[in-house]
Design an enzyme around this catalytic site. Structure first.
Site, PDB file in Angstrom:
ATOM      1  N   ASP A 297     -35.723  -2.900  15.539  1.00 23.02           N
ATOM      2  CA  ASP A 297     -36.318  -1.625  15.169  1.00 23.02           C
ATOM      3  C   ASP A 297     -37.814  -1.638  15.491  1.00 23.02           C
ATOM      4  O   ASP A 297     -38.500  -2.627  15.239  1.00 23.02           O
ATOM      5  CB  ASP A 297     -36.096  -1.381  13.675  1.00 23.02           C
ATOM      6  CG  ASP A 297     -36.517   0.003  13.257  1.00 23.02           C
ATOM      7  OD1 ASP A 297     -36.024   0.973  13.861  1.00 23.02           O
ATOM      8  OD2 ASP A 297     -37.331   0.118  12.318  1.00 23.02           O
ATOM      9  N   GLU A 344     -35.213  -0.873  20.281  1.00 20.39           N
ATOM     10  CA  GLU A 344     -35.413   0.506  19.814  1.00 20.39           C
ATOM     11  C   GLU A 344     -36.748   0.963  20.397  1.00 20.39           C
ATOM     12  O   GLU A 344     -37.813   0.634  19.880  1.00 20.39           O
ATOM     13  CB  GLU A 344     -35.415   0.554  18.288  1.00 20.39           C
ATOM     14  CG  GLU A 344     -35.469   1.970  17.712  1.00 20.39           C
ATOM     15  CD  GLU A 344     -36.876   2.478  17.505  1.00 20.39           C
ATOM     16  OE1 GLU A 344     -37.287   3.375  18.292  1.00 20.39           O
ATOM     17  OE2 GLU A 344     -37.551   1.998  16.592  1.00 20.39           O
ATOM     18  N   ASP A 397     -31.856   8.167  11.679  1.00 20.05           N
ATOM     19  CA  ASP A 397     -33.082   8.897  11.366  1.00 20.05           C
ATOM     20  C   ASP A 397     -33.008  10.368  11.773  1.00 20.05           C
ATOM     21  O   ASP A 397     -33.898  11.139  11.419  1.00 20.05           O
ATOM     22  CB  ASP A 397     -34.283   8.257  12.072  1.00 20.05           C
ATOM     23  CG  ASP A 397     -34.773   7.009  11.366  1.00 20.05           C
ATOM     24  OD1 ASP A 397     -34.579   6.901  10.143  1.00 20.05           O
ATOM     25  OD2 ASP A 397     -35.345   6.131  12.039  1.00 20.05           O
TER      26      ASP A 397
END
Length: 504
Positions: A297, A344, A397
């Site tokens: 991430d 990501e 998200d």
């Protein structure tokens, strides 16, 4: 890392159906694996599995190494003799589609304390040996984690920087004294970690045997209120009292006009480099044991991260601070060889971030919700997607695809229709089809899109501190029509994974 063309589903285990107020690693998780196998899926993507802290976010955990005890299947503890059936026959929260974290935490933790005491008194010699082996093999993080949680509970949930000075600074004599005083509290935390990972690795083995790879998630940053920071204070930007001086976030972007002030303390990368990134090597090794693929991430933070002075209330007044770049990943590949990592790479991505990603051949992420504004050079449009990438309709998200579509203006909807060349009468399946038909080797669809849910099924709203991470589905929502459509589409676009879909 090269990924064979396949399809997968994004679903965090907390969102599984089942008893006791939250999804678990029990029967329903194995049934979900069966569903993946029956529909030809090759990947199950999950969010971080760590014990959640403030806001119940898996990206704000008490430990980067420990597992979330709320995911433990209590029914197995009955079968092992650590609990009685009557212990788990309590009333359920009112809403089966939402996790009430306060209720679940109180309910499960009191039962895990009881189960640990029963294990301590009555476990067989074989189970004791297995427990001791786990303690020995994971001792580099396990004891400090159990000690941290026991101390935190003793001090009524106070953050570690509010503990007595000798504990804040980890005086060995003080730690030894408190270890003895809190022995029972420490023991049940050790027990819960042993049970969690026993259940997780059994589930992973079941999935792997059916041809399903687990796609895990590794947040770049750790929470300030975590054992990671308490036990490694010299590796973070803290003052002499242990208070953060610089915290992480992102500048104003698609999600927020004020940016996002995450509040995680920033790493002293130079000190980590001087240690050969040993903390990171241990973290990667453990995460790669738990999953077959790992998403990093906020990958761009390894090139530069948005450093916000800790006293700032928003993320507006920050500046970019250089990260470790390729040094960390050179150390990683030197230690572990080729690693199955996905970067990501969403948000403000620079050529330097792309160079680092491509240098190590890490697949990036392509999110179709971001594709249809701007011109034909938009990197998320299907004609610009590379094979060595992971395509999503949306992520945890984003809004659900149906919610996203319903919130589009007529002009925006017309732009999507013009690009795809047809009327789009069946969202979210129209966008799922677009993702699956792309050249990206891996396609991941959130479970909410398979279930055709609107914004009520959204998992996270970035920048909103509460009311996230609590969505759950029920088996009744997974109709034969939806299951059949998923399998047909997976087959049509060459993403079917041949696996053993029979029970085992």
């Amino acid at each position: 890392m090269k990924i064979t063309r396949c399809n997968g589903i994004l679903l965090h285990p907390t969102s599984l159906p089942g008893p006791h107020g939250i999804g678990s690693l029990g029967e329903e998780a194995f049934q979900f694996v069966d569903f993946l196998a029956e529909t030809g899926q090759g990947v199950w993507q999950v969010l971080p599995l760590n014990p959640t802290g403030y806001g119940d976010s898996p990206y704000n955990a008490f430990s980067a190494f420990a597992g979330n005890p709320l995911l433990i299947d209590l029914r197995e503890l009955v079968s092992l003799g650590d609990l009685d059936q009557s212990d788990i026959a309590l009333s359920e929260p009112a809403d089966p589609h939402r996790v009430d974290y306060g209720w679940v935490t109180h309910y499960k933790e009191q039962l895990l304390r009881k189960a640990a005491a029963n294990f301590r008194a009555n476990a067989t010699a074989q189970r004791r040996r297995e427990f001791e082996a786990f303690r020995e093999h994971q001792g580099y993080w396990l004891w400090d984690y159990a000690r941290f949680r026991a101390l935190r509970d003793h001090f009524d949930g106070a953050r570690w920087n509010q503990w007595p000075s000798e504990l804040r600074h980890r005086d060995p004599q003080a730690l030894a004294k408190w270890d003895e005083q809190l022995t029972d509290e420490i023991f049940w935390r050790l027990y819960a970690q042993h049970i969690f990972f026993s259940q997780w690795f059994a589930l992973k083995e079941y999935a792997n045997n059916k041809g399903i790879r687990i796609f895990g998630d590794l947040p770049i940053f750790v929470a300030y209120d975590s054992v990671d920071v308490w036990a490694n204070q010299h590796l973070f930007h803290l003052d002499e009292e242990g208070e953060p001086t610089l915290v992480a976030g992102v500048p104003p972007d698609y999600f927020s006009d004020d940016g996002q002030r995450w509040g995680n303390p920033l790493y002293h990368w130079d000190r980590m480099a001087a240690q050969g990134y040993s903390w990171w090597m241990a973290r990667f090794r453990w995460n790669l044991a738990q999953a077959d693929i790992v998403r990093i991430d906020h990958f761009r933070g390894f090139v530069a991260c948005w450093a916000i002075p800790a006293e700032e209330k928003t993320a507006v007044n920050g500046e970019w601070m250089e990260g470790p770049g390729g040094g960390l990943f050179e150390a990683l590949t030197s230690t572990l060889g080729e690693v199955p990592i996905v970067a990501e790479d969403l948000g403000l991505i620079t050529p330097e971030v792309e160079e680092l990603r491509d240098r190590f051949a890490f697949p990036g992420m392509k999110v179709l919700h971001f594709a249809f504004d701007g011109g034909p050079d938009n990197p998320y449009l299907p004609h610009n997607i590379e094979r060595n990438s992971v395509v999503y309709t949306g992520t945890h998200d984003n809004d659900t695809t149906l919610g996203w579509w319903n919130s589009r203006s007529k002009k925006e909807k017309d732009a999507v229709r013009a690009y795809l060349g047809h009327g789009l009468h069946h969202m979210p399946w129209d966008l799922i089809r677009t993702a699956m038909s792309s050249v990206a080797n891996l396609c991941i669809i959130p479970m909410q899109d398979i279930l055709e849910l609107d914004s009520d099924g959204r998992m996270n709203r970035p920048g909103q501190g509460s009311g996230n991470w609590d969505w759950r589905f029920s088996r009744g929502q997974l109709t034969q029509t939806r299951t059949g459509t998923l399998k047909k589409m997976t087959t049509l676009y060459g993403r079917i994974t041949e696996n053993d879909a029979t029970d085992s």
